[in-house]
Design a protein around this motif. Structure first.
Motif, PDB file in Angstrom:
ATOM      1  N   ALA A  23       0.827  -1.207   0.000  1.00 58.77           N
ATOM      2  CA  ALA A  23       0.000   0.000   0.000  1.00 58.77           C
ATOM      3  C   ALA A  23       0.865   1.263   0.000  1.00 58.77           C
ATOM      4  CB  ALA A  23      -0.947  -0.003   1.205  1.00 58.77           C
ATOM      5  N   ILE A  24       1.925   1.266   0.812  1.00 56.15           N
ATOM      6  CA  ILE A  24       2.830   2.423   0.847  1.00 56.15           C
ATOM      7  C   ILE A  24       3.564   2.540  -0.487  1.00 56.15           C
ATOM      8  CG2 ILE A  24       4.897   3.370   1.954  1.00 56.15           C
ATOM      9  CD1 ILE A  24       3.890   2.074   4.579  1.00 56.15           C
ATOM     10  N   ALA A  25       4.036   1.419  -0.997  1.00 54.99           N
ATOM     11  CA  ALA A  25       4.732   1.418  -2.285  1.00 54.99           C
ATOM     12  C   ALA A  25       3.822   1.949  -3.395  1.00 54.99           C
ATOM     13  CB  ALA A  25       5.226   0.015  -2.618  1.00 54.99           C
ATOM     14  N   ASP A  26       2.584   1.489  -3.402  1.00 51.87           N
ATOM     15  CA  ASP A  26       1.640   1.949  -4.429  1.00 51.87           C
ATOM     16  C   ASP A  26       1.397   3.451  -4.319  1.00 51.87           C
ATOM     17  OD1 ASP A  26       1.407  -0.642  -5.351  1.00 51.87           O
ATOM     18  OD2 ASP A  26      -0.551  -1.016  -4.395  1.00 51.87           O
ATOM     19  N   ARG A  27       1.241   3.934  -3.090  1.00 55.93           N
ATOM     20  CA  ARG A  27       0.978   5.362  -2.884  1.00 55.93           C
ATOM     21  C   ARG A  27       2.162   6.205  -3.374  1.00 55.93           C
ATOM     22  NH1 ARG A  27       0.018   5.553   2.457  1.00 55.93           N
ATOM     23  NH2 ARG A  27       2.097   6.293   2.993  1.00 55.93           N
ATOM     24  N   ILE A  28       3.381   5.821  -2.992  1.00 58.28           N
ATOM     25  CA  ILE A  28       4.564   6.580  -3.424  1.00 58.28           C
ATOM     26  C   ILE A  28       4.729   6.500  -4.937  1.00 58.28           C
ATOM     27  CG2 ILE A  28       7.093   6.698  -3.298  1.00 58.28           C
ATOM     28  CD1 ILE A  28       6.821   5.770  -0.355  1.00 58.28           C
ATOM     29  N   GLU A  29       4.512   5.315  -5.486  1.00 61.58           N
ATOM     30  CA  GLU A  29       4.648   5.152  -6.935  1.00 61.58           C
ATOM     31  C   GLU A  29       3.649   6.040  -7.675  1.00 61.58           C
ATOM     32  OE1 GLU A  29       5.548   1.479  -9.790  1.00 61.58           O
ATOM     33  OE2 GLU A  29       3.685   1.258  -8.645  1.00 61.58           O
ATOM     34  N   THR A  30       2.413   6.059  -7.189  1.00 57.76           N
ATOM     35  CA  THR A  30       1.368   6.844  -7.845  1.00 57.76           C
ATOM     36  C   THR A  30       1.603   8.351  -7.686  1.00 57.76           C
ATOM     37  OG1 THR A  30      -0.223   5.077  -7.489  1.00 57.76           O
ATOM     38  CG2 THR A  30      -1.116   7.272  -7.899  1.00 57.76           C
ATOM     39  N   GLU A  31       2.052   8.771  -6.501  1.00 53.63           N
ATOM     40  CA  GLU A  31       2.184  10.203  -6.227  1.00 53.63           C
ATOM     41  C   GLU A  31       3.507  10.802  -6.696  1.00 53.63           C
ATOM     42  OE1 GLU A  31       1.481  10.815  -2.049  1.00 53.63           O
ATOM     43  OE2 GLU A  31      -0.545   9.970  -2.144  1.00 53.63           O
TER      44      GLU A  31
END
Length: 149
Positions: free
Chosen positions: A71-79
Motif C-alpha cells: 500500500a505504501i509502495a503503491d501510494r509513493i509510486e502513484t504520487e
C-alpha cells in the motif's frame, strides 16, 4: 624566447579604430555569457539529480513492495514516481526550453555584437588584460603557447 611568442595572436588583437569602452562592454557581455553558461550547467545538474532521485524512489518502491508494504509502495509510486517537477514538465523539457529560448538568444546576441563591433573576435578584454599583467620577456609569461610540433 622567440619573438612570435611575445605577441598575441591576431584573433586576440582589437581591430583598428575600436575604442576601450567597446572592448570593455564586450568583455562584460562575455562575462555575462559565462554566467549564463554556468547557470546552464547548474540546470543540467538539476536535470541529472532529479532523474537520479526519481530512479532511486522507484527502487525504494520496489524494495517496500518486496518487504510487504504494498500500500505504501503503491501510494509513493502513484504520487511521486514519474511526476512532473513543475506543471507539465520533466526536467528535460525545462532544459530544452532554456536552451532554445534564453540561452540561444543570449549566445546569439553576444555573437552578433562581436561580429558587428570587433570582427567576431573573442576575449579581447581578457587578452588585453593579459598583455597588461604579464611580465613581458619572462618565462611562463609568454603571450601565446608554443606551436604544436
Amino acid at each position: 624566447m622567440t619573438e612570435s611568442r611575445e605577441r598575441p595572436r591576431p584573433e586576440h588583437v582589437r581591430p583598428e579604430g575600436v575604442d576601450d569602452q567597446t572592448v570593455e562592454a564586450l568583455g562584460k557581455l562575455s562575462e555575462a555569457l559565462e554566467v549564463i553558461e554556468d547557470a546552464r550547467g547548474s540546470l543540467y545538474r538539476f536535470h541529472r539529480l532529479a532523474g537520479k532521485a526519481d530512479l532511486a524512489i522507484g527502487a525504494a518502491v520496489d524494495l517496500l513492495r518486496d518487504a510487504g508494504h504494498a500500500a505504501i509502495a503503491d501510494r509513493i509510486e502513484t504520487e511521486i514516481v514519474g511526476r512532473n517537477v513543475i506543471e507539465g514538465r520533466w526536467t528535460f523539457q525545462i532544459v530544452e526550453e532554456y536552451d532554445a529560448g534564453y540561452y540561444a538568444a543570449a549566445k546569439s546576441a553576444e555573437q552578433a555584437a562581436r561580429d558587428e563591433l570587433v570582427e567576431g573576435k573573442r576575449h579581447l578584454f581578457e587578452a588585453e588584460m593579459k598583455e597588461d599583467r604579464r611580465t613581458h620577456g619572462a618565462r611562463h609569461h609568454e603571450a601565446v603557447p608554443p606551436e604544436a610540433p
